[in-house]
Design a protein around this motif. Structure first.
Motif, PDB file in Angstrom:
ATOM      1  N   ARG A 147      -5.039 -15.892 -10.661  1.00 24.82           N
ATOM      2  CA  ARG A 147      -5.225 -15.770 -12.106  1.00 24.82           C
ATOM      3  C   ARG A 147      -3.902 -15.601 -12.829  1.00 24.82           C
ATOM      4  NH1 ARG A 147      -9.302 -10.860 -12.106  1.00 24.82           N
ATOM      5  NH2 ARG A 147      -7.920 -10.315 -10.385  1.00 24.82           N
ATOM      6  N   ARG A 148      -3.727 -16.349 -13.905  1.00 28.26           N
ATOM      7  CA  ARG A 148      -2.462 -16.322 -14.637  1.00 28.26           C
ATOM      8  C   ARG A 148      -2.333 -15.112 -15.553  1.00 28.26           C
ATOM      9  NH1 ARG A 148      -1.538 -22.667 -16.537  1.00 28.26           N
ATOM     10  NH2 ARG A 148      -1.453 -23.556 -14.410  1.00 28.26           N
ATOM     11  N   ASN A 149      -3.467 -14.520 -15.952  1.00 24.22           N
ATOM     12  CA  ASN A 149      -3.413 -13.401 -16.889  1.00 24.22           C
ATOM     13  C   ASN A 149      -3.196 -12.058 -16.208  1.00 24.22           C
ATOM     14  OD1 ASN A 149      -5.872 -13.417 -15.635  1.00 24.22           O
ATOM     15  ND2 ASN A 149      -7.060 -12.867 -17.448  1.00 24.22           N
ATOM     16  N   VAL A 150      -2.909 -12.093 -14.915  1.00 25.25           N
ATOM     17  CA  VAL A 150      -2.648 -10.845 -14.180  1.00 25.25           C
ATOM     18  C   VAL A 150      -1.234 -10.364 -14.492  1.00 25.25           C
ATOM     19  CG1 VAL A 150      -2.457  -9.826 -11.887  1.00 25.25           C
ATOM     20  CG2 VAL A 150      -4.255 -11.473 -12.364  1.00 25.25           C
ATOM     21  N   SER A 151      -1.076  -9.060 -14.665  1.00 21.01           N
ATOM     22  CA  SER A 151       0.230  -8.500 -15.013  1.00 21.01           C
ATOM     23  C   SER A 151       1.200  -8.600 -13.840  1.00 21.01           C
ATOM     24  CB  SER A 151       0.070  -7.032 -15.416  1.00 21.01           C
ATOM     25  OG  SER A 151      -0.365  -6.265 -14.304  1.00 21.01           O
TER      26      SER A 151
ATOM     27  N   ALA B  75       3.004  -6.294 -12.669  1.00 18.50           N
ATOM     28  CA  ALA B  75       2.845  -5.103 -11.832  1.00 18.50           C
ATOM     29  C   ALA B  75       1.718  -5.291 -10.822  1.00 18.50           C
ATOM     30  CB  ALA B  75       2.560  -3.884 -12.705  1.00 18.50           C
ATOM     31  N   ARG B  76       0.651  -5.937 -11.269  1.00 17.24           N
ATOM     32  CA  ARG B  76      -0.473  -6.183 -10.357  1.00 17.24           C
ATOM     33  C   ARG B  76      -0.072  -7.146  -9.240  1.00 17.24           C
ATOM     34  NH1 ARG B  76      -3.229  -5.472  -7.179  1.00 17.24           N
ATOM     35  NH2 ARG B  76      -5.489  -5.600  -6.946  1.00 17.24           N
ATOM     36  N   ARG B  77       0.770  -8.105  -9.562  1.00 18.46           N
ATOM     37  CA  ARG B  77       1.246  -9.039  -8.536  1.00 18.46           C
ATOM     38  C   ARG B  77       2.132  -8.321  -7.513  1.00 18.46           C
ATOM     39  NH1 ARG B  77       0.124 -14.258 -10.238  1.00 18.46           N
ATOM     40  NH2 ARG B  77      -0.323 -14.442 -12.468  1.00 18.46           N
ATOM     41  N   ALA B  78       2.981  -7.421  -7.987  1.00 21.34           N
ATOM     42  CA  ALA B  78       3.822  -6.646  -7.074  1.00 21.34           C
ATOM     43  C   ALA B  78       2.970  -5.757  -6.174  1.00 21.34           C
ATOM     44  CB  ALA B  78       4.818  -5.809  -7.859  1.00 21.34           C
ATOM     45  N   VAL B  79       1.915  -5.164  -6.765  1.00 22.26           N
ATOM     46  CA  VAL B  79       1.009  -4.333  -5.974  1.00 22.26           C
ATOM     47  C   VAL B  79       0.306  -5.167  -4.911  1.00 22.26           C
ATOM     48  CG1 VAL B  79      -1.130  -2.987  -6.079  1.00 22.26           C
ATOM     49  CG2 VAL B  79       0.670  -2.593  -7.759  1.00 22.26           C
ATOM     50  N   ARG B  80      -0.079  -6.395  -5.262  1.00 23.03           N
ATOM     51  CA  ARG B  80      -0.740  -7.265  -4.290  1.00 23.03           C
ATOM     52  C   ARG B  80       0.183  -7.538  -3.098  1.00 23.03           C
ATOM     53  NH1 ARG B  80      -4.562 -11.278  -3.970  1.00 23.03           N
ATOM     54  NH2 ARG B  80      -5.899  -9.665  -4.867  1.00 23.03           N
ATOM     55  N   LEU B  81       1.470  -7.808  -3.355  1.00 22.80           N
ATOM     56  CA  LEU B  81       2.418  -8.048  -2.276  1.00 22.80           C
ATOM     57  C   LEU B  81       2.574  -6.816  -1.389  1.00 22.80           C
ATOM     58  CD1 LEU B  81       5.126 -10.006  -4.287  1.00 22.80           C
ATOM     59  CD2 LEU B  81       3.755 -10.930  -2.423  1.00 22.80           C
ATOM     60  N   LEU B  82       2.644  -5.643  -2.023  1.00 17.79           N
ATOM     61  CA  LEU B  82       2.741  -4.410  -1.245  1.00 17.79           C
ATOM     62  C   LEU B  82       1.473  -4.183  -0.420  1.00 17.79           C
ATOM     63  CD1 LEU B  82       4.422  -2.076  -3.896  1.00 17.79           C
ATOM     64  CD2 LEU B  82       5.496  -3.106  -1.896  1.00 17.79           C
TER      65      LEU B  82
ATOM     66  N   GLU C  64       0.592   0.992 -14.852  1.00 14.49           N
ATOM     67  CA  GLU C  64      -0.381   0.027 -15.372  1.00 14.49           C
ATOM     68  C   GLU C  64      -1.515   0.744 -16.096  1.00 14.49           C
ATOM     69  OE1 GLU C  64      -2.739  -3.954 -13.749  1.00 14.49           O
ATOM     70  OE2 GLU C  64      -2.009  -2.447 -12.340  1.00 14.49           O
ATOM     71  N   VAL C  65      -1.973   1.860 -15.525  1.00 12.91           N
ATOM     72  CA  VAL C  65      -3.028   2.643 -16.177  1.00 12.91           C
ATOM     73  C   VAL C  65      -2.550   3.221 -17.488  1.00 12.91           C
ATOM     74  CG1 VAL C  65      -4.452   4.706 -15.948  1.00 12.91           C
ATOM     75  CG2 VAL C  65      -4.211   3.170 -14.015  1.00 12.91           C
ATOM     76  N   SER C  66      -1.302   3.722 -17.519  1.00 12.01           N
ATOM     77  CA  SER C  66      -0.747   4.291 -18.730  1.00 12.01           C
ATOM     78  C   SER C  66      -0.608   3.232 -19.822  1.00 12.01           C
ATOM     79  CB  SER C  66       0.616   4.929 -18.445  1.00 12.01           C
ATOM     80  OG  SER C  66       0.494   5.949 -17.458  1.00 12.01           O
ATOM     81  N   ALA C  67      -0.225   2.004 -19.424  1.00 17.12           N
ATOM     82  CA  ALA C  67      -0.083   0.924 -20.405  1.00 17.12           C
ATOM     83  C   ALA C  67      -1.434   0.556 -21.018  1.00 17.12           C
ATOM     84  CB  ALA C  67       0.545  -0.290 -19.742  1.00 17.12           C
ATOM     85  N   LYS C  68      -2.493   0.623 -20.223  1.00 10.30           N
ATOM     86  CA  LYS C  68      -3.815   0.307 -20.744  1.00 10.30           C
ATOM     87  C   LYS C  68      -4.322   1.369 -21.703  1.00 10.30           C
ATOM     88  CE  LYS C  68      -5.357  -2.496 -16.812  1.00 10.30           C
ATOM     89  NZ  LYS C  68      -6.334  -2.586 -15.688  1.00 10.30           N
TER      90      LYS C  68
END
Length: 244
Positions: A92-96, A98-105, A236-240
């Motif tokens: 998904r292109r609309n993923v932040s 930070a979420r992509r970095a978390v996925r790699l981790l 990410e939670v704080s940004a939301k």
């Protein structure tokens, strides 16, 4: 026939991933791919041993073609999953970011946790067992398994052990190869995830370099990855929660 069926299944999975019907970069898919590659290598080694026996008995050399073909599906599929999940961590292109970095981790952790539990846990058990055998000082505990590296070549001089070594040595080499490959996969995910995560967390250049270097160190890399993952998730939670 079995190799053909496996190839068809793997091609179907790749097509579904390309069409975005499934996500081969998901941690579960990455773990299953690693386990599948492990089984593929073991199966190939078994076929190679059978081919060697047939060759020694005067069989056709064409059987080695089957052995070579059996290595291709798992290797190519594993490379596809590794490259795709690193180049595009999520479809998904609309993923932040930070979420992509978390996925790699997450991908690195799901490969690294069971791998290090086996490798590091086995090393610790060997150290404790040898320490109780030698009755040596406790401060030598981390170094006792290294004694086996010195003793094993010397034990080859013993006739009966040398016979067993014909079987044991290939198994040791196979385990070392599999551990090395899985360790590289783990390190690629963790180093890439830490690079993205540190940049997003706005860490200093020195901290970034330290994180990348420590991503190759056992246990420490897992602790740093979990810590960085928590920081990214919290950010990410704080940004939301910030009102628009």
């Amino acid at each position: 026939m079995a190799v053909l069926v496996v190839c068809l299944v793997l091609i179907l999975l790749v097509v579904l991933d390309v069409r975005k019907k499934m996500d081969l970069g998901h941690p579960i898919c990455v773990l299953l791919t690693a386990l599948g590659y492990f089984c593929s290598v073991v199966w190939t080694v078994a076929l190679a041993l059978l081919a060697l026996m047939e060759t020694l008995e005067g069989g056709s050399l064409l059987v080695w073609g089957k052995v070579a073909l059996s290595t291709l599906p798992g290797t190519l599929f594993g490379l596809y999953v590794l490259l795709r999940s690193n180049l595009t961590p999520m479809h998904r292109r609309n993923v932040s970011p930070a979420r992509r970095a978390v996925r790699l981790l997450d991908d690195g952790l799901i490969v690294g946790l069971p791998l290090q539990m086996v490798v590091v846990g086995g090393y610790v058990l060997a150290a404790v067992g040898l320490q109780s055998m030698f009755q040596g000082p406790a401060w030598m505990l981390p170094f006792y398994p290294l004694v086996l590296v010195v003793l094993w070549p010397m034990m080859h001089l013993v006739f009966h052990v040398a016979i067993a070594a014909i079987v044991i040595d290939p198994l040791i080499l196979l385990c070392a190869m599999l551990i090395g490959l899985l360790w590289v996969v783990q390190a690629l995910y963790l180093a890439h995830g830490m690079l993205r995560g540190c940049l997003l967390a706005k860490k200093s250049g020195g901290a970034l370099v330290v994180h990348i270097l420590l991503s190759f160190m056992p246990v420490v890399n897992l602790v740093l990855a979990i810590r960085l993952r928590c920081i990214l998730k919290q950010a990410e939670v704080s940004a939301k929660e910030v009102p628009a």
